[in-house]
Scaffold this motif. Structure first.
Motif, mmCIF file in Angstrom:
data_model
loop_
_atom_site.group_PDB
_atom_site.id
_atom_site.type_symbol
_atom_site.label_atom_id
_atom_site.label_comp_id
_atom_site.label_asym_id
_atom_site.label_seq_id
_atom_site.Cartn_x
_atom_site.Cartn_y
_atom_site.Cartn_z
ATOM 1 N N ARG A 9 0.883 -1.168 0.000
ATOM 2 C CA ARG A 9 0.000 0.000 0.000
ATOM 3 C C ARG A 9 0.921 1.219 0.000
ATOM 4 N NH1 ARG A 9 -2.737 0.520 5.223
ATOM 5 N NH2 ARG A 9 -0.960 1.816 5.710
ATOM 6 N N TYR A 10 0.862 1.999 -1.073
ATOM 7 C CA TYR A 10 1.792 3.128 -1.196
ATOM 8 C C TYR A 10 1.428 4.315 -0.309
ATOM 9 C CZ TYR A 10 4.193 0.902 -5.108
ATOM 10 O OH TYR A 10 4.932 0.053 -5.889
ATOM 11 N N TYR A 11 0.115 4.658 -0.256
ATOM 12 C CA TYR A 11 -0.288 5.858 0.473
ATOM 13 C C TYR A 11 -1.411 5.558 1.440
ATOM 14 C CZ TYR A 11 1.964 7.607 -3.731
ATOM 15 O OH TYR A 11 2.833 7.818 -4.759
ATOM 16 N N SER A 309 -10.616 21.760 6.011
ATOM 17 C CA SER A 309 -9.378 21.364 6.686
ATOM 18 C C SER A 309 -9.142 19.882 6.421
ATOM 19 C CB SER A 309 -9.465 21.635 8.197
ATOM 20 O OG SER A 309 -10.518 20.894 8.776
ATOM 21 N N CYS A 310 -7.895 19.458 6.516
ATOM 22 C CA CYS A 310 -7.591 18.051 6.212
ATOM 23 C C CYS A 310 -6.258 17.636 6.831
ATOM 24 C CB CYS A 310 -7.540 17.824 4.694
ATOM 25 S SG CYS A 310 -6.229 18.760 3.862
ATOM 26 N N PHE A 311 -6.065 16.329 6.941
ATOM 27 C CA PHE A 311 -4.773 15.731 7.276
ATOM 28 C C PHE A 311 -4.104 15.276 5.980
ATOM 29 C CE2 PHE A 311 -7.064 14.746 11.297
ATOM 30 C CZ PHE A 311 -6.117 15.148 12.227
ATOM 31 N N ASP A 312 -2.771 15.118 6.007
ATOM 32 C CA ASP A 312 -2.125 14.410 4.905
ATOM 33 C C ASP A 312 -2.370 12.913 5.099
ATOM 34 O OD1 ASP A 312 -0.377 13.752 6.953
ATOM 35 O OD2 ASP A 312 1.435 14.150 5.827
ATOM 36 N N ASN A 354 -1.621 16.103 -1.844
ATOM 37 C CA ASN A 354 -1.426 14.986 -2.770
ATOM 38 C C ASN A 354 -1.026 13.764 -1.947
ATOM 39 O OD1 ASN A 354 1.258 15.587 -2.115
ATOM 40 N ND2 ASN A 354 2.007 15.450 -4.204
ATOM 41 N N PRO A 355 -1.120 12.557 -2.492
ATOM 42 C CA PRO A 355 -0.825 11.355 -1.697
ATOM 43 C C PRO A 355 0.607 11.325 -1.161
ATOM 44 C CG PRO A 355 -1.965 10.765 -3.707
ATOM 45 C CD PRO A 355 -1.612 12.202 -3.835
ATOM 46 N N GLN A 356 1.535 11.915 -1.900
ATOM 47 C CA GLN A 356 2.939 11.927 -1.461
ATOM 48 C C GLN A 356 3.174 12.886 -0.296
ATOM 49 O OE1 GLN A 356 1.840 12.354 -4.564
ATOM 50 N NE2 GLN A 356 2.735 10.763 -5.831
ATOM 51 N N GLY A 357 2.247 13.827 -0.089
ATOM 52 C CA GLY A 357 2.337 14.741 1.050
ATOM 53 C C GLY A 357 3.249 15.932 0.859
ATOM 54 N N ILE A 371 -1.503 24.953 -6.943
ATOM 55 C CA ILE A 371 -0.657 23.876 -6.405
ATOM 56 C C ILE A 371 0.460 24.540 -5.611
ATOM 57 C CG2 ILE A 371 0.749 21.847 -6.965
ATOM 58 C CD1 ILE A 371 -1.927 21.393 -8.173
ATOM 59 N N TRP A 372 0.690 24.057 -4.379
ATOM 60 C CA TRP A 372 1.662 24.681 -3.470
ATOM 61 C C TRP A 372 2.689 23.663 -2.993
ATOM 62 C CZ3 TRP A 372 0.263 29.857 -2.204
ATOM 63 C CH2 TRP A 372 -1.057 30.208 -2.509
ATOM 64 N N ASP A 373 3.892 24.156 -2.703
ATOM 65 C CA ASP A 373 4.896 23.341 -2.030
ATOM 66 C C ASP A 373 4.591 23.361 -0.531
ATOM 67 O OD1 ASP A 373 7.436 22.946 -0.440
ATOM 68 O OD2 ASP A 373 8.213 22.499 -2.432
ATOM 69 N N VAL A 374 4.399 22.172 0.038
ATOM 70 C CA VAL A 374 3.964 22.073 1.439
ATOM 71 C C VAL A 374 4.992 22.670 2.405
ATOM 72 C CG1 VAL A 374 3.524 20.400 3.312
ATOM 73 C CG2 VAL A 374 2.427 20.103 1.086
ATOM 74 N N GLN A 375 6.272 22.400 2.170
ATOM 75 C CA GLN A 375 7.311 22.832 3.120
ATOM 76 C C GLN A 375 7.642 24.319 3.025
ATOM 77 O OE1 GLN A 375 8.289 21.071 5.657
ATOM 78 N NE2 GLN A 375 7.102 19.302 4.963
#
Length: 415
Positions: A9-11, A309-312, A354-357, A371-375
């Motif tokens: 399971r990848y994500y 609102s959401c979690f990764d 996104n699934p990769q977080g 689309i944003w860079d999370v860090q």
């Protein structure tokens, strides 16, 4: 107990075990939420073997290879550049919601025209029009991860269950006394839950079409509901300012989360079901301990209502979207704000990882998705083209397709 097979399971990262017990085939998962590209594989495999008796010495090499494959997937940081692939327009009246199946091969759109349409993502062709509701089709969902069924909730007070493949209607669930505005399948795809303006939620059996249980106790409309990963619990968010955690098999109230002082906009569990995140029109998000029902943090940085609102996927990060036109990313364990996403010129109604977080997707009343860079919080791409506000947007499971739904009556596929 006899182990039959191991699946990836990848994500979020994990290994699924298929095993036989008393002649029955069962599954369980080993969650590897802490896995990262620098994790020592041998040490991790030893820990897995100690904790899981089904993983015998003969399986060591196989588990090692699976963990290495998961690590490789984590290294492939998704730096996808999206372009407009297709514009879907066929509804006579405005759209209400859009959703993807897990594979990203099909899209569904709900509309004020009383129908739900099923689309082929690759060709942009309309596959089915699901007709039968007598009022607005407002809430729609696939039974992911399977994707073979679709549920539609309507202002006609009914929910319908359809075949995704043929478009045939299996069941019409009747019992609510007001509009259905939210719905969700449990992860096992045995039950569909509906939330209504009549202040109740109902759980329905997918096989026989019968009502399983009614969740009664809210004092105002239920506008959000979601199951935990196991399907054992469900949470409902209401205009009465509270969120209730229920036992999904008995309908018993487990906790009432009291603390917000305005309507709830979102409520959901993290992956390991240890935390609950709630967003509200009171401009705050609250983080709750799922087992005790106690509030452990209040996030108070926004100047206007929290709209989503959401979690990764792993539950390590939290994202919030607000009517103040900004979004924020928090560390779920420290509750500290990591980045502030600024750039939209209107309220942000939808946000998802996104699934990769490593990327966030936002949809706004300024007619764009971003689309944003999370860090870093940097805006990497602006998805332009819609001529009215975007109310819905989502990534597919691989993170290489985005869909956006707008009040301009179109759904756009970006890939």
């Amino acid at each position: 107990m006899k182990l039959k097979s191991l699946l990836l399971r990848y994500y979020p990262p994990g290994i699924m075990l298929e095993y036989e017990k008393g002649g029955e085939l069962k599954t369980k998962s080993i969650d590897l939420l802490e896995l990262n590209p620098s994790t020592d594989v041998n040490t991790l495999v030893e820990e897995i073997q100690k904790a899981e008796p089904l993983i015998t010495v003969s399986r060591t090499q196989q588990v090692r290879l699976l963990v290495q494959r998961l690590q490789e997937k984590l290294r492939q940081h998704c730096d996808h550049n999206f372009y407009l692939f297709k514009v879907l327009r066929a509804h006579l009246l405005p759209l209400t919601n859009v959703a993807l199946n897990k594979a990203g091969s099909c899209i569904i759109t709900g509309s004020y025209d009383r129908t739900c349409k099923v689309w082929d993502t690759a060709s942009g062709e309309e596959l089915h029009t699901l007709k039968g509701h007598r009022n607005v089709v407002y809430a729609i969902a696939f039974n992911n991860p399977y994707g073979d069924k679709i549920a539609t909730g309507s202002f006609d007070k009914t929910c319908k269950l359809w075949s995704a493949e043929s478009g045939k209607c299996y069941h019409t669930f009747r019992g609510h006394t007001a509009e259905i505005v939210c719905l969700s399948f449990n992860p096992q795809s045995t039950v569909v839950a509906t939330g209504s303006m009549d202040t109740t939620a109902k759980l329905w059996d997918i096989q026989n079409g019968e009502e399983v249980v009614t969740l009664t106790g809210h004092l105002a409309e239920i506008i959000s509901l979601s199951f935990d990963t196991s399907g054992d619990r469900i949470i409902t968010g209401s205009f009465d300012h509270t969120v209730v955690v229920w036992d999904s098999s008995t309908g018993r109230k487990v906790h009432t989360l009291i603390g917000h002082c305005a309507e709830i906009s979102s409520a959901l569990f993290n992956w390991d079901c240890s935390l609950i995140l709630t967003g509200s029109m009171d401009k705050t998000c609250m983080l709750w301990d799922a087992s005790s029902g106690k509030c452990i943090a209040t996030l108070t940085d926004h100047d206007e209502e929290i709209l989503d609102s959401c979690f990764d996927y792993t539950g390590k990060l939290i994202a919030t979207a607000s009517a103040d036109g900004t979004a924020r990313v928090y560390d779920a364990s420290t509750r500290k704000c990591i980045t502030k996403l600024e750039g939209h010129e209107g309220e942000i109604s939808k946000i998802s990882f996104n699934p990769q977080g490593n990327r966030l997707l936002t949809g706004s009343s300024d007619k764009t998705a971003r689309i944003w860079d999370v860090q870093t919080g940097q805006c990497l791409q602006v998805l332009k083209g819609h001529t009215d506000e975007i109310f819905s947007c989502a990534f597919n499971y691989k993170g290489n397709i985005v869909i956006t739904g707008s009040k301009d009556n179109s759904c756009r596929i970006w890939r």
